[in-house]
Design a protein around this motif. Structure first.
Motif, short mmCIF file in Angstrom:
data_model
loop_
_atom_site.label_atom_id
_atom_site.label_comp_id
_atom_site.label_asym_id
_atom_site.label_seq_id
_atom_site.Cartn_x
_atom_site.Cartn_y
_atom_site.Cartn_z
N GLU A 1 -23.89 2.62 1.89
CA GLU A 1 -23.16 1.70 2.32
C GLU A 1 -21.48 1.81 1.94
O GLU A 1 -21.36 2.07 0.82
N PRO A 2 -20.78 2.16 2.84
CA PRO A 2 -19.29 2.13 2.53
C PRO A 2 -18.62 1.10 2.21
O PRO A 2 -19.02 -0.03 2.69
N VAL A 3 -17.95 1.11 1.09
CA VAL A 3 -17.25 -0.19 0.45
C VAL A 3 -16.06 0.05 0.25
O VAL A 3 -15.53 1.18 -0.14
N SER A 4 -14.88 -0.99 0.22
CA SER A 4 -13.40 -0.71 0.26
C SER A 4 -13.04 -1.72 -1.19
O SER A 4 -13.51 -2.87 -1.09
N VAL A 5 -11.94 -1.32 -1.86
CA VAL A 5 -11.29 -1.89 -2.69
C VAL A 5 -9.78 -1.45 -2.51
O VAL A 5 -9.58 -0.33 -2.34
N VAL A 6 -8.70 -2.23 -2.76
CA VAL A 6 -7.52 -2.17 -2.79
C VAL A 6 -7.13 -2.16 -4.28
O VAL A 6 -7.38 -3.50 -5.21
N ALA A 7 -6.60 -1.26 -4.78
CA ALA A 7 -6.52 -1.19 -6.54
C ALA A 7 -5.42 -0.29 -6.88
O ALA A 7 -5.23 0.86 -6.21
N VAL A 8 -4.69 -0.61 -7.98
CA VAL A 8 -3.41 -0.01 -8.62
C VAL A 8 -4.13 1.19 -9.43
O VAL A 8 -4.88 0.83 -10.14
N ASN A 9 -3.46 2.52 -9.13
CA ASN A 9 -3.93 3.42 -9.76
C ASN A 9 -2.59 3.49 -10.57
O ASN A 9 -1.46 3.97 -10.29
N GLN A 10 -2.41 3.69 -12.30
CA GLN A 10 -1.30 3.56 -12.94
C GLN A 10 -1.58 4.48 -14.16
O GLN A 10 -2.46 4.12 -14.86
N CYS A 11 -0.75 5.32 -14.34
CA CYS A 11 -0.87 6.29 -15.58
C CYS A 11 -0.80 5.41 -16.86
O CYS A 11 0.08 4.33 -16.79
N THR A 12 -1.37 5.75 -17.88
CA THR A 12 -1.47 4.90 -19.03
C THR A 12 0.01 5.11 -19.62
O THR A 12 0.48 3.99 -20.46
N GLY A 13 0.63 6.20 -19.51
CA GLY A 13 2.01 6.23 -19.87
C GLY A 13 3.21 5.99 -19.18
O GLY A 13 4.15 6.32 -19.28
N ASN A 14 2.74 5.35 -17.85
CA ASN A 14 4.08 4.81 -17.06
C ASN A 14 4.88 3.76 -17.78
O ASN A 14 4.87 3.20 -18.60
N SER A 15 6.25 4.18 -17.47
CA SER A 15 7.39 3.70 -18.26
C SER A 15 7.50 4.27 -19.76
O SER A 15 8.30 3.70 -20.52
N LEU B 1 0.76 -1.24 0.11
CA LEU B 1 0.09 0.14 0.05
C LEU B 1 1.07 1.24 -0.09
O LEU B 1 1.66 1.43 1.00
N THR B 2 0.75 2.18 -0.94
CA THR B 2 1.66 3.41 -1.08
C THR B 2 1.01 4.40 -0.42
O THR B 2 -0.05 4.32 0.00
N PRO B 3 1.95 4.83 0.87
CA PRO B 3 1.78 5.92 1.68
C PRO B 3 0.96 7.06 0.69
O PRO B 3 1.46 7.46 -0.47
N ASN B 4 -0.09 7.76 1.50
CA ASN B 4 -0.80 8.82 0.70
C ASN B 4 0.40 9.76 0.30
O ASN B 4 0.10 10.52 -0.70
N MET C 1 2.81 4.99 -10.94
CA MET C 1 1.61 4.07 -10.31
C MET C 1 1.74 3.99 -8.73
O MET C 1 2.82 4.35 -8.35
N SER C 2 0.65 3.64 -8.25
CA SER C 2 0.51 3.50 -6.81
C SER C 2 -0.47 2.72 -6.48
O SER C 2 -1.31 2.42 -7.15
N ASN C 3 -0.69 2.22 -5.13
CA ASN C 3 -1.54 1.09 -4.88
C ASN C 3 -2.35 1.99 -3.50
O ASN C 3 -1.56 2.16 -2.61
N ALA C 4 -3.61 1.57 -3.09
CA ALA C 4 -4.13 2.15 -2.14
C ALA C 4 -5.38 1.44 -1.79
O ALA C 4 -6.12 0.75 -2.71
N ARG C 5 -6.05 1.48 -0.74
CA ARG C 5 -7.17 0.87 -0.29
C ARG C 5 -8.09 1.99 -0.45
O ARG C 5 -8.23 2.92 0.66
#
Length: 411
Positions: free
Chosen positions: A119-133, A71-74, A151-155
């Protein structure tokens, strides 16, 4: 210190760049070999020092050491804007999320209503720029020259998108759902430099997993990551994860905006790969990047090549992998430049859209230069390619990563 931060990787350059001595390529803009972009850091509110690729609009890349955590720190989460008028304060008592267009009941939700009525719902998901790399592409292409840290990952925690749409009542003949936030540009109204928006197909199954997120790793979203709410489209590229989301519009005609018709388009070909010659013919068929799942990827986190390893001293090779298509099935690691492969051990699964940690014990047997390779397979059987891809946007790079390390004698 800089070398340790950036690291280096061996890129599978085209054959014409491998001429002995490098003379044949001396005047060519070669791909960047750093793991991260080789740029200075920048410091902005709510963020640690991140790698600054642009300051207008603000674009910040996450340094490699932060990927030791799944999980990437905010404060270390990457930042990507297209336009440069970015809110730095939002009055929650006045802010509303509007749902309109081709709906039975146009609605305007306050922040407190999102918190209390759904209802609150959670998901862990990667956020990645289309142009990453993008810096890996050859021939080089225009655009932000990301290393691997776009790219980064968060809940993410929030409200189901479908809960809002169902309450508003989508009407028949809706062909697109358009999302727009508070960030804007200085161009004339109706031009690409005035507003940024993206659309999704109302029949796309991914809508069932989409959230309107008001929390990120258990905290309010940082302003530069979309406060007060952000559209979360798990498994898809960041281009459709609209920040500061304020308008959802149901359209009865296809979205003809620049950001859907001209920008962020992928070749409709395997690995989204084509050639400059094919592009020059003007007949290339493309699809919106927001309609395609992110391809499977894997990365080395450690070792990073910043210091020598020691013969006969065991280490643990560590990395991450992810995919927009069914999570990660396996990760293979090569310690001989791709000639042979071993299965890595996968860490506990945080969900099909998250980073998946992996590790492999390895003892170097002889001194010298070693090329480590990692290759992931996702839940649908997609495997990372060994050969470079190319497209004119510099999008969707997912070639097997190679980390060069040096092994020294123990005495």
């Amino acid at each position: 210190m800089l070398t340790g931060l950036l690291g280096t990787a061996a890129i599978p350059w085209p054959r014409e760049l491998r001429a002995e001595g490098g003379n044949a390529a001396s005047d060519l803009p070669l791909p960047d070999t750093h793991w991260n972009a080789a740029v200075p850091t920048g410091l902005v509110p709510q963020k640690l020092p991140l790698l600054r690729l642009s300051d207008r609009p603000i674009v910040l890349e996450t340094p490699r050491p932060f990927f030791e955590s799944l999980l990437t720190p905010n404060a270390a989460f990457f930042v990507r804007y297209h336009l440069d008028v970015i809110p730095n304060a939002i009055d929650l008592s006045a802010w509303r999320l509007s749902v309109g267009g081709n709906v039975s009941r146009p609605l305007h939700f306050s922040f407190s209503q999102l918190l209390s009525q759904f209802e609150p719902v959670s998901v862990v998901a990667v956020n990645q720029c289309t142009g990453n790399s993008r810096s890996r592409f050859f021939p080089r292409v225009a655009g932000t020259q990301w290393g691997n840290g776009g790219m980064s990952n968060a809940r993410w925690t929030g409200v189901r998108l479908m809960d809002l749409l169902n309450r508003a009542g989508l009407r028949s003949h809706t062909v697109a759902l358009r999302f727009q936030g508070l960030d804007s540009g200085r161009g004339a109204e109706g031009t690409p430099s005035h507003a940024y928006s993206k659309s999704l197909d109302p029949e796309d199954p991914i809508l069932q997993d989409c959230l309107i997120a008001y929390q990120m790793n258990g905290e309010p979203l940082p302003m530069l990551n979309g406060f007060p709410v952000r559209l979360i489209v798990p498994g898809r590229f960041s281009t459709c994860w609209i920040k500061h989301l304020s308008w959802i519009e149901a359209l009865t005609e296809p979205d003809q905006s620049h950001w859907m018709m001209n920008a962020y388009r992928l070749p409709k070909k395997p690995h989204y790969s084509t050639t400059p010659e094919e592009v020059a013919l003007g007949k290339l068929s493309t699809i919106p990047a927001s309609h395609a799942p992110m391809p499977v990827r894997s990365f080395f986190v450690l070792p990073d090549g910043s210091s020598k390893l020691v013969v006969r001293l065991p280490i643990e090779i560590k990395g991450i992998a992810f995919s927009g298509s069914g999570g990660i099935r396996q990760v293979e690691v090569s310690t001989d430049g791709g000639r042979s492969w071993r299965l890595a051990r996968l860490d506990p699964d945080l969900g099909p859209y998250s980073f998946r940690g992996w590790r492999l014990a390895w003892t170097p047997r002889q001194p010298g230069r070693v090329e480590l390779c990692c290759r992931a397979t996702d839940g649908k059987g997609n495997v990372q390619p060994m050969e470079p891809i190319w497209n004119p946007g510099g999008y969707a790079w997912n070639v097997v990563e190679t980390q060069t390390v040096f092994v020294g004698e123990s005495a």
